[in-house]
Design an enzyme around this catalytic site. Structure first.
Site, PDB file in Angstrom:
ATOM      1  N   SER A 234     -22.966  -9.074  28.707  1.00  0.00           N
ATOM      2  CA  SER A 234     -23.119  -9.406  27.321  1.00  0.00           C
ATOM      3  C   SER A 234     -23.632  -8.227  26.509  1.00  0.00           C
ATOM      4  CB  SER A 234     -24.371 -10.381  27.323  1.00  0.00           C
ATOM      5  OG  SER A 234     -24.911 -10.800  25.987  1.00  0.00           O
ATOM      6  N   HIS A 236     -25.911  -8.943  24.331  1.00  0.00           N
ATOM      7  CA  HIS A 236     -27.252 -10.007  23.521  1.00  0.00           C
ATOM      8  C   HIS A 236     -25.969 -10.642  22.348  1.00  0.00           C
ATOM      9  CE1 HIS A 236     -30.862 -11.953  24.122  1.00  0.00           C
ATOM     10  NE2 HIS A 236     -31.088 -12.041  23.034  1.00  0.00           N
ATOM     11  N   ARG A 291     -23.356 -20.253  19.830  1.00  0.00           N
ATOM     12  CA  ARG A 291     -23.882 -20.208  18.801  1.00  0.00           C
ATOM     13  C   ARG A 291     -23.084 -21.843  18.302  1.00  0.00           C
ATOM     14  NH1 ARG A 291     -24.395 -16.769  14.230  1.00  0.00           N
ATOM     15  NH2 ARG A 291     -25.092 -15.892  15.622  1.00  0.00           N
TER      16      ARG A 291
END
Length: 338
Positions: A234, A236, A291
């Site tokens: 990832s 972030h 999200r």
């Protein structure tokens, strides 16, 4: 609820923070940190989206795959499909306050349970955020994972004990939060971890330990050597450093290096079920989605979160059928073209 209703509701409540764009490419929210965007110019967010988008799947329909196996096992739990909720905090300063922190934590953990998977809670400068997350985990019989910011080891271990008391099934640290702007605004010291620091954290608990925020083979190997159970490849969400690599740039080589020793998960721009399939084809055991769960919570609370997960699972099922993929635990690289 359906996905259109959830998104429409979220769009109405998140004005100025997230436009719930038809194409979620990081352009509208560029530079909005705190907020929903990527740091600086937003390029790390945008690149993650574009790189994953540019991986294409090869459609195959001459086969006998009609009911793909979608469930996986992770952290001793059987999941309905290889997708978990990413750790996210800051409903007021990141999301616009459409829901409270307590409501968001409840929605993500319970919505994930209802969808047959696992949600994660996060940590930030406001201690109540982590506390509300632990409350949601405890209320759902421990079906949740606590991810802690890279504070001092003493502070991390204190929070690990809190997670153990809540019954969490795993704990971890998002090491890529070492330079997070929001932590700095709260005056909370965070920073990188040495190999010795990491070993101390792994040995401090009997729970599976996760390190989120790995983008290189050498650090993936360090995690394996330290006894880490799971890493998350990832950047972030592009929210800590501009011009970083996209997770899909490095995932395959990381899996080749350590995939036989530890679980390798990944996050970044998962918006449809086919995105999950792309990451599985690159070798990931599963993905984290972030999200869209914010849209789910703000646009439909617990039911909205479940709707997001259910939609992704249904889309993944269709993508597996149309690529001849029989098992989410064994996805062939030949189904994608970079």
């Amino acid at each position: 609820m359906d996905i259109k209703e959830v998104k429409a509701n979220a769009r109405e409540k998140m004005k100025g923070f997230c436009n719930v764009c038809k194409i979620c490419d990081g352009i509208f929210c560029s530079g909005k940190v705190p907020g929903m965007g990527g740091t600086g110019t937003g390029e790390s967010f945008k690149i993650s989206y574009l790189k994953l988008k540019n991986i294409k799947v090869v459609m195959r329909t001459l086969h006998n795959v009609t009911e793909p196996k979608m469930n996986i096992e992770l952290f001793g739990q059987k999941l309905s499909f290889p997708c978990l909720g990413a750790p996210i905090t800051g409903t007021k300063f990141n999301m616009g306050g459409g829901v409270t922190e307590e409501e968001y934590c409840h929605d993500v953990i319970k919505g994930a349970v209802d969808a047959g998977t696992i949600g994660m809670i996060g940590d930030t400068g406001d201690p109540t955020c982590y506390e509300f997350g632990l409350k949601a985990i405890k209320e759902n019989n421990g079906m949740g994972i606590a991810i802690i910011k890279p504070r001092s080891n003493e502070e991390i271990i204190k929070r690990i004990r809190m997670a153990e008391e809540a019954g969490a099934i795993a704990v971890g640290v998002d090491v890529d939060g070492a330079g997070l702007v929001t932590m700095k605004l709260f005056g909370q010291p965070v920073g990188p971890k040495s190999f010795e620091d990491l070993k101390e954290l792994v040995n401090s608990t009997k729970l599976p330990f996760i390190v989120k925020g790995i983008l290189s083979v050498d650090e993936a190997k360090l995690c394996a050597e330290a006894g880490v159970n799971t890493i998350v490849v990832s950047n972030h969400g592009g929210r800590v450093l501009a011009e970083t690599l996209a997770p899909c740039d490095v995932l395959e080589e990381i899996v080749e290096a350590v995939g036989d020793k530890i679980n390798v998960l990944v996050d970044g721009s998962v918006r449809e079920g086919v995105d999950i399939l792309k990451y599985l084809a690159l070798g990931a055991k599963g993905v984290l989605v972030g999200r869209p769960l914010i849209w789910g919570s703000i646009g439909g609370r617990e039911e909205g979160v479940k709707t997001i997960f259910d939609t992704l699972r249904n889309q993944l099922n269709q993508a597996m059928i149309l690529t001849g993929t029989a098992d989410a635990n064994s996805v062939e690289k030949r189904i994608i073209v970079k």
